[in-house]
Enzyme design. Structure first.
Site, PDB file in Angstrom:
ATOM      1  N   GLU A  53       0.602  -1.242  -0.081  1.00  0.00           N
ATOM      2  CA  GLU A  53      -0.120  -0.021   0.044  1.00  0.00           C
ATOM      3  C   GLU A  53       0.822   1.278   0.006  1.00  0.00           C
ATOM      4  O   GLU A  53       0.467   2.184  -0.681  1.00  0.00           O
ATOM      5  CB  GLU A  53      -0.981   0.089   1.258  1.00  0.00           C
ATOM      6  CG  GLU A  53      -2.150  -0.832   1.253  1.00  0.00           C
ATOM      7  CD  GLU A  53      -3.020  -0.534   0.082  1.00  0.00           C
ATOM      8  OE1 GLU A  53      -3.085   0.544  -0.533  1.00  0.00           O
ATOM      9  OE2 GLU A  53      -4.103  -1.268  -0.195  1.00  0.00           O
ATOM     10  N   ASP A  71      -6.301   8.141  -0.615  1.00  0.00           N
ATOM     11  CA  ASP A  71      -5.728   7.150   0.371  1.00  0.00           C
ATOM     12  C   ASP A  71      -4.550   7.849   0.869  1.00  0.00           C
ATOM     13  O   ASP A  71      -3.823   8.401   0.487  1.00  0.00           O
ATOM     14  CB  ASP A  71      -5.609   6.078  -0.427  1.00  0.00           C
ATOM     15  CG  ASP A  71      -6.433   5.358  -1.153  1.00  0.00           C
ATOM     16  OD1 ASP A  71      -7.716   5.373  -0.831  1.00  0.00           O
ATOM     17  OD2 ASP A  71      -6.051   4.448  -2.257  1.00  0.00           O
TER      18      ASP A  71
END
EC number: 3.2.1.17
Length: 147
Positions: A53, A71
């Site tokens: 991520e 994000d």
């Protein structure tokens, strides 16, 4: 004077870059914050997730044009559903946290939000986990770490 300007830029770049955890350092931190085995998710899976991520970077961000959301942080927590960045349309803010708090070097708030997400949706809420960690041997992510 010139040295002060250079020093100022150096400090600014450190502030913008954030903390990039070393793999075993992050493993120890996540374990200390209670993620090892939380909701049945191993520490190795959390390390795999954060590697894919954010590359273990607390300041990582990624804009998603299709949802007009971003994000944030080491877990790449989305502003549409989980945090408030003050600019995402129709945001839910499920973790009741500012998105900027998810990018702090102290990752306690990010971990608390990740716990909330995994409690509600499971580890499959993270696309990177599904793509890179599910059905893979993730033991190498904690290998050699003193926990």
């Amino acid at each position: 004077m010139k040295a002060l300007v250079i020093l100022g830029f150096l400090f600014l770049s450190v502030a913008v870059q954030g903390k990039v955890f070393e793999r075993c350092e992050l493993a120890r931190t996540l374990k200390k914050l209670g993620l090892d085995g939380y909701k049945g998710v191993s520490l190795a899976n959390w390390l795999c997730l954060t590697k894919w991520e954010s590359s273990y970077n607390t300041k990582a961000t990624n804009y998603n044009p299709s949802s007009e959301s971003t994000d944030y942080g080491i877990f790449q927590i989305n502003s549409k559903w989980w945090c408030n960045d003050g600019k995402t349309p129709n945001a839910v803010d499920g973790c009741h946290v500012s998105c900027s708090e998810l990018m702090e070097n102290d990752i306690a708030k990010a971990v608390a939000c990740a716990k909330h997400i995994v409690s509600e949706q499971g580890i499959t809420a993270w696309v990177a986990w599904k793509s890179h960690c599910r059905d893979h041997d993730v033991s190498s992510y904690v290998e050699g770490c003193t926990l």
